[in-house]
Design an enzyme around this catalytic site. Structure first.
Site, mmCIF file in Angstrom:
data_model
loop_
_atom_site.group_PDB
_atom_site.id
_atom_site.type_symbol
_atom_site.label_atom_id
_atom_site.label_comp_id
_atom_site.label_asym_id
_atom_site.label_seq_id
_atom_site.Cartn_x
_atom_site.Cartn_y
_atom_site.Cartn_z
ATOM 1 N N SER A 1 -1.827 3.237 -8.563
ATOM 2 C CA SER A 1 -2.181 1.727 -8.950
ATOM 3 C C SER A 1 -1.367 1.094 -8.026
ATOM 4 O O SER A 1 -0.476 1.618 -7.259
ATOM 5 C CB SER A 1 -1.474 1.614 -10.314
ATOM 6 O OG SER A 1 -0.075 1.766 -10.297
ATOM 7 N N LYS A 2 -1.451 -0.323 -8.126
ATOM 8 C CA LYS A 2 -0.600 -1.427 -7.367
ATOM 9 C C LYS A 2 0.784 -1.012 -7.266
ATOM 10 O O LYS A 2 1.493 -1.034 -6.363
ATOM 11 C CB LYS A 2 -0.974 -2.723 -7.598
ATOM 12 C CG LYS A 2 -2.247 -3.080 -7.257
ATOM 13 C CD LYS A 2 -2.361 -4.570 -6.849
ATOM 14 C CE LYS A 2 -3.889 -4.560 -6.053
ATOM 15 N NZ LYS A 2 -4.162 -5.890 -5.518
#
Ligand code: GLU
Length: 475
Positions: A246-247
């Site tokens: 994920s970011k």
């Protein structure tokens, strides 16, 4: 044989991190291999989740990586429009076919009622299936209620180009929503219609869709559509390999990486090798090599680990391959502000010195500032240096004075500097780790620099001597 037609079908619901563009790259490679077409389609049927600017961002990301599409929302093509919200008429026509064949019906329940069915199933510890509540006499569908598929539950065996031969039983098939009460189709329905109308031959998509595959197979049958080949690529996992990237794991989007000075060639090579290899240990591939070598049957079935250090290493490799002119074109704008007053030759010489160890261009200011400005004398560079901190200041001063005396005689050509530095090892009786570190710190006030003789040659005589002079009183 049909020409290959692949598509990238993002929803404009956010900025795609670097891994999210992997399916686009795989689809592009497949199309390029077969002299086929690669199509961009925007799947914008979830209006609530739409993010402003996401479309431009997606287009720019593809263009930056050189993933040129042959048809798409902004360039049109034989199957235009390529944006789902502009294709509602198509979905309505296909939906009507299903209604006419008795294979779709209006869902009369309120969301609360459907939730109650769900709760009931949970209380009974049974999986929820909407089709267990299929209404006996559904109302005529007027577009204000969801339209549901009347499924025909059965077992399926199918082949996935990456995951292999798969099997499911009838229990996973349900009456999925085709068109929502807001008039927009679901992804489940729209992508099947679009892929058929756009004559897509291969779908390459992420693992999150595999559980729905049996429902899609059921729907293809009811619609009389021959399904494309399906390739399901596994998730990209975070650096620890345990959960989906994920970011938050620091996975930036493509344009962020480019802004930080990652080269598109390096990004393409890195993204392609997230879960794919050619069966050898080769780790770096040009786009042409990828077109030649890529194949879906070498995409691994387990999650690919996102390792930013590997990207950095690949990028360093590509930076080292750049000609001096190309390096200057790419990197000059990353030089620190202080570089503006220096001429091009000097700036090129600095860049050429750091090319060997540069990993990405955003490192340039930190690596080169001392070439353009006198940094303040930093005593910590000595007090934290493994060897230098052991020497007494008077001794350090003596060594530096000896060095200064020799450098004053130098013409500052590389040859002369190299010879002098070597001679100084003898005259001072010091090891390079002491002598060269001390001169390096005095002339750069930085913890690291390119080779000392090279650095001094670029800095020039006046600057080098001035900085040594400035350092002496602090010892
Ligand atoms: N619109 C879907 C998404 O962005 C695309 C899935 C597909 O490629 O079919 O996740």
């Amino acid at each position: 044989m049909k020409t290959i037609r692949t598509r990238f079908a993002p929803s404009p619901t956010g900025y795609l991190h670097v891994g999210g563009i992997r399916t686009a790259l795989f689809a592009w490679l497949l199309a390029r291999q077969g002299q086929g077409q690669f199509v961009l389609r925007f799947e914008d049927t979830d209006k609530k989740r739409e993010v402003e600017g996401a479309r431009d961002h997606l287009i720019k990301s593809l263009k930056t990586l050189g993933l040129k599409y042959d048809e798409g929302p902004d360039i049109g093509g034989p199957f235009a429009p390529y944006t789902q919200s502009e294709r509602l008429e198509s979905y309505r026509l296909w939906a009507q076919k299903l209604i006419d064949a008795g294979r779709a019906y209006a869902d009369p329940y309120t969301p609360e009622e459907v939730q109650a069915f769900r709760d009931e199933a949970r209380a009974a510890k049974k999986p929820f299936l909407y089709r267990n509540h299929r209404p006996e006499n559904p109302p005529i569908w007027d577009g204000t209620m969801p339209l549901r598929f009347k499924s025909d539950p059965k077992a399926y065996d199918w082949h996935d180009e990456v995951m292999g031969d798969l099997h499911t039983g009838p229990e996973v098939i349900d009456d999925i929503i085709l068109i929502k009460s807001d008039g927009y189709p679901t992804y489940n329905f729209a992508h099947i219609v679009d892929d058929a109308e756009m004559e897509i031959t291969h779908i390459i998509r992420g693992q999150e869709f595999i559980a729905s595959m049996p429902n899609y197979l059921n729907l293809y049958e009811a619609l009389g559509i021959e399904r494309p080949a399906i390739a399901t690529v596994p998730h990209i996992m975070g650096p620890d390999g345990n959960k989906k990237l994920s970011k938050r794991d620091g996975a930036k989007d493509v344009l962020d990486y480019v802004r930080d000075g990652f080269l598109p060639e390096a990004l393409v090579s890195f993204i392609a090798t997230l879960g794919w290899n050619d069966g050898t240990t080769q780790e770096i591939f040009s786009a042409d090599e990828l077109i030649e070598k890529f194949s879906l049957d070498h995409v691994q079935r387990s999650g690919a680990r996102f390792d930013e250090q590997r990207l950095t290493w690949i990028n360093g490799h590509y930076i080292r391959q750049l000609s001096m002119d190309d390096l200057y074109v790419h990197a000059a704008k990353y030089l620190p502000g202080e570089a503006d007053t220096f001429d091009e030759n000097y700036r090129r010489a600095v860049l050429s010195l750091i090319q060997e160890r540069l990993k990405y261009f955003a490192e340039i200011p930190q690596l080169t500032r001392f070439f353009f400005t006198d940094l303040p004398v930093d005593p910590a560079l000595i007090s934290s240096h493994k060897q230098l901190k052991k020497l007494d200041p008077a001794e350090l001063k003596q060594i530096l004075k000896t060095a200064l005396a020799s450098l004053e005689e130098s013409d500052f050509t590389l040859d002369d500097l190299t010879e002098r530095l070597n001679n100084l090892l003898e005259t001072t009786g010091q090891k390079p780790a002491v002598l060269f570190s001390l001169i390096r710190i005095a002339t750069t006030q930085a913890p690291a620099s390119p080779g000392l003789a090279e650095t001094l040659a670029v800095l020039g005589k006046e600057t080098s001597l001035r900085r040594i002079d400035a350092m002496l009183p602090s010892l």
